[in-house]
Scaffold this motif. Structure first.
Motif, PDB file in Angstrom:
ATOM      1  N   GLU A 144     -21.137 -74.065  20.821  1.00  0.00           N
ATOM      2  CA  GLU A 144     -21.268 -72.892  22.000  1.00  0.00           C
ATOM      3  C   GLU A 144     -20.508 -72.990  23.392  1.00  0.00           C
ATOM      4  O   GLU A 144     -20.119 -72.043  23.950  1.00  0.00           O
ATOM      5  N   HIS A 145     -21.113 -74.358  24.019  1.00  0.00           N
ATOM      6  CA  HIS A 145     -20.691 -74.405  25.185  1.00  0.00           C
ATOM      7  C   HIS A 145     -19.462 -75.580  25.478  1.00  0.00           C
ATOM      8  O   HIS A 145     -19.450 -75.465  26.556  1.00  0.00           O
ATOM      9  N   ILE A 146     -19.583 -76.335  24.558  1.00  0.00           N
ATOM     10  CA  ILE A 146     -18.377 -77.561  24.800  1.00  0.00           C
ATOM     11  C   ILE A 146     -17.123 -76.982  24.308  1.00  0.00           C
ATOM     12  O   ILE A 146     -16.983 -76.876  23.117  1.00  0.00           O
ATOM     13  N   ASP A 147     -16.042 -77.165  25.281  1.00  0.00           N
ATOM     14  CA  ASP A 147     -14.811 -76.985  24.800  1.00  0.00           C
ATOM     15  C   ASP A 147     -14.216 -78.152  23.878  1.00  0.00           C
ATOM     16  O   ASP A 147     -13.539 -77.751  23.006  1.00  0.00           O
ATOM     17  N   HIS A 148     -14.222 -79.224  24.705  1.00  0.00           N
ATOM     18  CA  HIS A 148     -13.674 -80.673  23.771  1.00  0.00           C
ATOM     19  C   HIS A 148     -14.441 -81.680  24.543  1.00  0.00           C
ATOM     20  O   HIS A 148     -14.855 -81.568  25.557  1.00  0.00           O
ATOM     21  N   VAL A 149     -14.188 -82.900  23.721  1.00  0.00           N
ATOM     22  CA  VAL A 149     -14.797 -84.260  24.249  1.00  0.00           C
ATOM     23  C   VAL A 149     -13.393 -85.266  24.416  1.00  0.00           C
ATOM     24  O   VAL A 149     -12.597 -85.293  23.478  1.00  0.00           O
ATOM     25  N   GLN A 150     -13.246 -86.229  25.159  1.00  0.00           N
ATOM     26  CA  GLN A 150     -12.300 -87.227  25.448  1.00  0.00           C
ATOM     27  C   GLN A 150     -13.028 -88.448  25.679  1.00  0.00           C
ATOM     28  O   GLN A 150     -13.887 -88.338  26.417  1.00  0.00           O
ATOM     29  N   ILE A 151     -12.870 -89.480  24.862  1.00  0.00           N
ATOM     30  CA  ILE A 151     -13.266 -90.830  24.887  1.00  0.00           C
ATOM     31  C   ILE A 151     -12.325 -91.591  25.186  1.00  0.00           C
ATOM     32  O   ILE A 151     -11.187 -91.969  24.497  1.00  0.00           O
ATOM     33  N   THR A 152     -12.236 -92.367  26.407  1.00  0.00           N
ATOM     34  CA  THR A 152     -11.092 -93.139  26.798  1.00  0.00           C
ATOM     35  C   THR A 152     -11.853 -94.819  26.922  1.00  0.00           C
ATOM     36  O   THR A 152     -12.847 -94.936  27.549  1.00  0.00           O
ATOM     37  N   VAL A 153     -11.194 -95.471  26.350  1.00  0.00           N
ATOM     38  CA  VAL A 153     -11.453 -97.375  26.602  1.00  0.00           C
ATOM     39  C   VAL A 153     -10.256 -97.638  27.029  1.00  0.00           C
ATOM     40  O   VAL A 153      -9.385 -98.043  26.195  1.00  0.00           O
ATOM     41  N   ALA A 154     -10.039 -97.715  28.260  1.00  0.00           N
ATOM     42  CA  ALA A 154      -8.624 -98.334  28.865  1.00  0.00           C
ATOM     43  C   ALA A 154      -8.984 -99.608  29.437  1.00  0.00           C
ATOM     44  O   ALA A 154      -9.977 -99.899  30.217  1.00  0.00           O
TER      45      ALA A 154
END
Ligand code: BG6
Length: 512
Positions: A228-238
């Motif tokens: 309902e509230h979250i558009d998307h998630v990004q997980i970064t391990v750089a």
């Protein structure tokens, strides 16, 4: 978190119970760089068992004294490392060294295990260390099954009253679904699932453990934590490091196998899981597995990027391309970068894409989880269209920055209504004193007290491999599968941007 109740119950924070630790690969890098410093830190913080013995097993012919000297050198180097800057405490150093012995042996030779048994028995008698043993497999993956077979055959992993026997297995746990299942069955011939502690060192990081705390120890996040509230998630391990001296391992592993089904999926599981019914190892691990089994296997051709670093630069210093690194094949197709788009088919997350990326030789070392919220349904501010409002975001910063940041819009002072983006920032260091740690302390201690919460259960390992299996096959078998090059020192290949642009989204820059 609670330890299993088959044996004595020990509260977190109590000194670990009398036990022995056997490290296969005692002369190796992992032992010297991470395990010994972690044991030293446990001694310093009063958590190492009062009655404790450590036996390093390896092939080289070494006396106990020579082995202790090697460990002492490694610990002194660690004490001088700016990372752990804290004066080495001689008392704790000597305390740890005095408990260490060495056993020379070939891992495939039954005689080695007979000698180990004798040594354990004489330690138990001389040092009152008792019958409990942690067997730590700090060896290459090809030795895992053979060692556990021998432990089984020699009776070393048989448990009894006042006698637990646990086996810590490092990663990689298999290299695809089939090999992970085969390794599981191989291990299960000699040990029960509850005796197996599958290591994922990301779970030893304080900031990773904090994800669950953030979510479930606060009332304000969970109501928003859904489609309902979250558009998307990004997980970064750089990472900034390249392949270094690990080409032999990395050429056959690649970024996907090295980082995704294990470390990154553990992060995804912590962000995506449902609240567990109890704060116990099995309840937590069940929820983590549930969310991983709801992840749709990667749609290989459209939702993935395979990248490899080419020559580039950082801070004006030239950097070699992967194919020019020592031990790398000149036409290597091994990926040093991968980005994926995943969908979780469950009630909470349906329709919310999870984007993951990891790579070596990138612009900055930076691991974080970026959660972008949906925009407000309409803009009340006549000069600002809804689409122009910058969405709210929560960033969980894992390393090297440790903390969290919440961004939101605020009025820019002045006679007109215009909106500026502002941040609320939490830094661990501002609130808590960080004890020097390698990240292995918690995991070794948890194993000694029988708390498996931060270790991977077999079902979640298999679920992880199942998600990436189509991609492994696509890259291995389809000659048209693209490999995108990126300059070393950059944020990764341009193709990675395209993965988000399809839906009008974009990555948060690696260097922020
Ligand atoms: C290991 C990988 O598991 O994790 C390495 O094999 C990687 O390739 C490392 O560099 C990253 O861990 P950390 O703790 O340095 O972020």
């Amino acid at each position: 978190m609670h330890n299993d109740h088959d044996h004595e119950t020990i509260r977190h924070g109590d000194r670990a119970p009398a036990c022995n630790m056997v490290i296969f690969g005692g002369g190796g890098d992992l032992t010297k760089r991470l395990l010994m410093p972690a044991l030293y830190n446990l001694s310093r913080t009063g958590l190492l068992p009062e009655h404790f013995s450590l036996i390093g097993v390896d092939r080289l012919e070494l006396t106990n004294e020579a082995f202790r000297l090697q460990i002492e050198e490694a610990l002194r180097a660690f004490g001088n490392d700016k990372h752990y800057a804290q004066k080495l405490d001689e008392h704790h150093l000597q305390n740890l060294l005095s408990r260490i012995t060495y056993l020379q042996g070939d891992f495939s030779d039954p005689a080695c295990y007979a000698r180990l048994n004798d040594r354990l028995q004489s330690n138990a008698a001389a040092e009152a260390t008792g019958e409990n043993v942690v067997f730590y497999l700090a060896v290459a993956a090809r030795f895992f099954a053979g060692i556990v077979d021998q432990l089984g055959a020699s009776g070393l992993v048989t448990e009894g009253p006042n006698r637990w026997r646990r086996v810590v297995v490092e990663k990689p746990f298999g290299h695809d679904v089939e090999s992970a299942k085969a390794l599981n069955s191989q291990l299960r011939k000699s040990v029960a699932e509850r005796q197996i502690y599958r290591m994922d060192h990301f779970l030893g990081k304080e900031t990773v453990q904090n994800i669950m705390l953030m979510r479930f120890a606060n009332g304000i996040f969970e109501p928003l934590w859904n489609r309902e509230h979250i558009d998307h998630v990004q997980i970064t391990v750089a990472e900034t490091v390249g392949v270094e001296r690990r080409a032999g391992f990395y050429e056959t592993t690649g970024a996907l196998r090295d980082m995704v089904p294990n470390h990154i999926f553990q992060l995804l599981a912590l962000v995506g899981m449902e609240p567990p019914a109890a704060f116990t190892a099995d309840a937590i691990r069940t929820e983590k597995t549930k969310v991983l089994t709801a992840v749709h296997p990667v749609v290989a051709a459209t939702d993935s990027v395979r990248g490899q670093y080419a020559a580039g630069s950082r801070d004006e210093q030239p950097l070699r391309g992967y194919r020019a690194e020592d031990g790398v094949a000149p036409a290597s197709m091994t990926e040093t970068y991968t980005a994926l788009k995943l969908q979780i088919d469950n009630w909470r997350w349906a329709g919310v894409p999870f984007y993951l990326r990891t790579g070596k030789a990138l612009s900055k070392r930076n691991s974080e989880i970026y959660i972008q919220f949906k925009r407000p349904p309409l803009s009340l501010f006549k000069d600002t269209a809804t689409e122009a409002l910058t969405p709210n975001a929560l960033v969980l910063k894992l390393q090297p920055d440790e903390g969290a940041q919440l961004s939101f819009g605020a009025k820019i002072p002045g006679p007109t209504i215009s909106i500026g983006q502002v941040h609320m920032d939490f830094h661990y260091g501002d609130y808590f004193q960080n004890a020097p740690s390698t990240g292995y302390e918690t995991l070794i201690y948890d194993c000694m007290i029988g708390d498996a919460t931060l270790f991977q259960r077999s079902d979640s390992v298999i679920a992880g491999w199942e998600i990436v299996e189509p991609l492994l096959k696509y890259w291995a078998n389809d000659a048209t599968a693209p490999l995108a090059f990126y300059p070393a020192g950059s944020d990764g290949p341009a193709e990675s941007e395209a993965l988000l642009q399809q839906s009008g989204r974009s990555w948060r820059p690696v260097t922020v």
